[in-house]
Design an enzyme around this catalytic site. Structure first.
Site, PDB file in Angstrom:
ATOM      1  CE  LYS A  96      44.668 -13.724 -22.891  1.00 55.06           C
ATOM      2  NZ  LYS A  96      43.541 -13.689 -23.835  1.00 55.06           N
ATOM      3  NE  ARG A 152      40.017 -22.590 -28.627  1.00 64.55           N
ATOM      4  CZ  ARG A 152      39.423 -21.700 -29.425  1.00 64.55           C
ATOM      5  NH1 ARG A 152      39.251 -21.966 -30.711  1.00 64.55           N
ATOM      6  NH2 ARG A 152      39.001 -20.554 -28.951  1.00 64.55           N
TER       7      ARG A 152
HETATM    8  N1  BES Z   1      41.198 -16.985 -21.494  1.00 64.73           N
HETATM    9  C1  BES Z   1      40.870 -16.435 -22.762  1.00 64.73           C
HETATM   10  C2  BES Z   1      39.393 -16.037 -22.865  1.00 64.73           C
HETATM   11  C3  BES Z   1      38.931 -14.906 -21.973  1.00 64.73           C
HETATM   12  C4  BES Z   1      38.891 -13.619 -22.438  1.00 64.73           C
HETATM   13  C5  BES Z   1      38.478 -15.169 -20.702  1.00 64.73           C
HETATM   14  C6  BES Z   1      38.436 -12.603 -21.634  1.00 64.73           C
HETATM   15  C7  BES Z   1      38.023 -14.141 -19.889  1.00 64.73           C
HETATM   16  C8  BES Z   1      37.994 -12.861 -20.359  1.00 64.73           C
HETATM   17  C9  BES Z   1      41.156 -17.462 -23.844  1.00 64.73           C
HETATM   18  O1  BES Z   1      42.229 -18.294 -23.605  1.00 64.73           O
HETATM   19  C10 BES Z   1      41.473 -16.702 -25.086  1.00 64.73           C
HETATM   20  O2  BES Z   1      42.449 -16.025 -25.100  1.00 64.73           O
HETATM   21  N2  BES Z   1      40.637 -16.860 -26.095  1.00 64.73           N
HETATM   22  C11 BES Z   1      40.811 -16.176 -27.338  1.00 64.73           C
HETATM   23  C12 BES Z   1      40.568 -17.169 -28.446  1.00 64.73           C
HETATM   24  C13 BES Z   1      41.008 -16.695 -29.800  1.00 64.73           C
HETATM   25  C14 BES Z   1      42.510 -16.526 -29.833  1.00 64.73           C
HETATM   26  C15 BES Z   1      40.567 -17.673 -30.834  1.00 64.73           C
HETATM   27  C16 BES Z   1      39.823 -15.019 -27.389  1.00 64.73           C
HETATM   28  O3  BES Z   1      38.719 -15.129 -26.835  1.00 64.73           O
HETATM   29  O4  BES Z   1      40.176 -13.989 -27.950  1.00 64.73           O
HETATM   30 MN    MN Z   2      44.061 -17.440 -24.193  1.00 70.22          MN
END
Ligand code: BES
Ligand code: MN
Ligand code: ZN
Length: 499
Positions: A276, A350
């Site tokens: 990230k 997931r």
């Molecule tokens: N934990 C994150 C989602 C999240 C984002 C929670 C902001 C709280 C605040 C999750 O694991 C994630 O990174 N999801 C990705 C999925 C994508 C890579 C398909 C996302 O939402 O960008």
């Molecule tokens: Mn994530």
């Protein structure tokens, strides 16, 4: 519990020292006991209301210092709005609004739990008390220098004056346990990730044993034996070993099919190799908000001795980039036997849930499963921080969750699912991939989860917007909200407890 406020119930009083709280409606009318308590200060109230444009709107307050003729040093009038428009949930908010007005003083606080129409019911007065505690919670464990003003923890004794003390105490007891559960969930979400890693999280969940909850902790070898390849793939990039924790509360009839709650417990989500950006990455300490809710809920249900059999299951991992981390392109085999091509290591929640959902569905054969997960940033785009996203294969369960959401103020909004979205998760190399295209990101995430629930009635709550970082409210001033504990406690109480 880290709230220093001490709430109790006393017989209806008409005279009090310290800070006195009373309620009025939008016509500035008081109930009979309130009239007695306010006494000669009624005039000051009238004049102050006129000068400050106080109209008795729900949650608004009028503060009168050194009210003439009263022993109290402050008289605070709280509006409840239109009498016939008051909903159960409003009493919680009124309690919160009230607690927000107490300030940092050490003076005793008295609340006259009466509406212009007469004494509050035991349940209403109890909700005021619960709201006070919810508002008072503060996460300041790591502040070594306590400051004045906003940083002062609420450290007061609040006496709520009611008509029937015994009945109100009885109504408050279960609500109080639910508040404990909410605060427990908030604590877990607020804790920093160097303190709360999977093993420590499992240790804290194990403390539920004191309440009679059976807690089983699966370590890495146990999860390997179960072939939880999806969860373990996420976990393998961290030096902190993962855990799965199964909590069982059997308050229902022997042998009765349990209900089940499953939580995403990513104690820190760096994104892994698909790392990230650094902006706000610290928020990803809250990526275990689903698991925190399940632990808080199990606490609430066990402490109030809910007449239901419940399974709570949480998958605990840390998602880190490392020499041993999984790569985009890896193919893992989940416990279900289905294979998953890793497209994006940041779509890790997931993967964790896939194995825990499958395990719970097969091992415990529940009446239904509800999972909670801070799963996608896309749910914030769709719903902001007011509603959690609800995805489900079952209309009845969805309807019940929606109603429990309205009743508690922890609202959910049902989102669509369907074969067109499901297809978007097909992979050219494996049974499925873990990330679809950008569009409909919360829905495709839910479709992925659905592939691991078989035909169990199931609902998925995407709480990425509601579990943490939402705007401060009358009943929550903390970053972690504890979202979901009251919602699911209500779902269980209204539909699944034997009488
Ligand atoms: N934990 C994150 C989602 C999240 C984002 C929670 C902001 C709280 C605040 C999750 O694991 C994630 O990174 N999801 C990705 C999925 C994508 C890579 C398909 C996302 O939402 O960008
Ligand atoms: Mn994530
Ligand atoms: Zn995540």
């Amino acid at each position: 519990m880290p709230d220093a406020v001490n709430v109790g119930f006393v017989p209806m009083a008409t005279s009090a020292r310290g800070v006195l709280f009373v309620f009025c409606d939008d016509t500035l009318k008081f109930g009979p006991d309130t009239v007695k308590a306010v006494g000669t200060a009624a005039n000051a109230v009238k004049r102050a209301a006129a000068t400050s444009q106080f109209k008795g709107k729900s949650g608004s307050t009028l503060d009168i210092l050194a009210p003439e003729g009263l022993k109290a040093s402050r008289l605070v009038v709280i509006g409840v709005g239109k009498l016939d428009a008051i909903k159960d949930h409003d009493f919680l908010k009124l309690g919160g609004a009230l607690a927000g007005k107490i300030g940092g003083g050490k003076e005793p606080v008295t609340v006259i739990a009466e509406l212009p129409s007469g004494a509050m019911t035991p349940a209403q007065a109890a909700a005021i008390a619960a709201g006070v505690r919810m508002r008072a919670y503060k996460f300041d464990r790591y502040k070594t220098k306590k400051k004045d003003g906003d940083d002062t923890p609420l450290d007061a004794s609040v006496a709520i004056a009611v008509r029937d003390v015994a009945a109100t105490k009885k109504a408050f007891a279960p609500q109080n346990h639910v508040v404990d559960g909410v605060i427990m969930a908030r604590e877990l979400v607020n804790e920093p990730p160097n303190v709360l890693y999977p093993v420590e999280f499992a240790r804290r969940a194990s403390q539920l044993r004191k309440l009679g909850v059976a807690v089983e902790v699966l370590d890495v070898p146990a999860m390997k034996r179960l072939k939880m390849g999806a969860l373990l793939g996420v976990s393998q990039g961290s030096t902190q070993p993962g855990r799965t924790v199964i909590m069982r509360w059997n308050g229902g009839k022997k042998g009765q099919q349990p209900v089940a709650f499953v939580g995403k417990g990513v104690c820190f989500d760096t994104g892994g190799i698909s790392i990230k950006p650094s902006g706000s990455m610290e928020d990803m300490k809250g990526d275990m908000g689903g698991a925190a809710c399940v632990v808080g809920l199990m606490h609430a249900l066990a402490a109030r001795k809910a007449k239901v059999n419940v399974v709570g299951a949480i998958g605990l991992v840390e998602n880190m980039p490392d020499g041993n981390a999984q790569r985009p392109g890896d193919i893992v085999t989940s416990m279900s036997g289905q294979t998953i091509e890793i497209i994006n290591t940041d779509a890790e929640g997931r993967l964790v849930l896939a194995d825990v959902l499958w395990y719970v569905a097969k091992k415990h054969k529940p009446k239904f499963m509800v999972d909670l997960a801070t799963l996608t940033g896309a749910i914030l785009v769709a719903l902001g921080t007011e509603y959690a996203g609800l995805f489900s294969n079952n209309d009845e369960l969805s309807q019940r969750l929606t109603e429990a959401g309205q009743a508690t103020g922890e609202r959910v909004w049902r989102m669509p699912m369907g074969p067109e979205y499901d297809k978007m998760m097909d992979s050219q190399f494996a049974d499925m991939k873990n990330a679809g295209a950008r569009h409909g990101g919360s829905i495709t995430a839910a479709q992925f989860l659905q592939r691991f629930v078989d035909d169990t009635p199931w609902a998925h709550l995407d709480i990425a917007g509601t579990a943490m970082g939402a705007a401060k409210t009358d009943i929550n001033q903390s970053w972690g909200s504890g979202y979901g504990v009251r919602l699911l406690d209500r779902l269980v109480a209204d539909y699944y407890e034997s009488k």
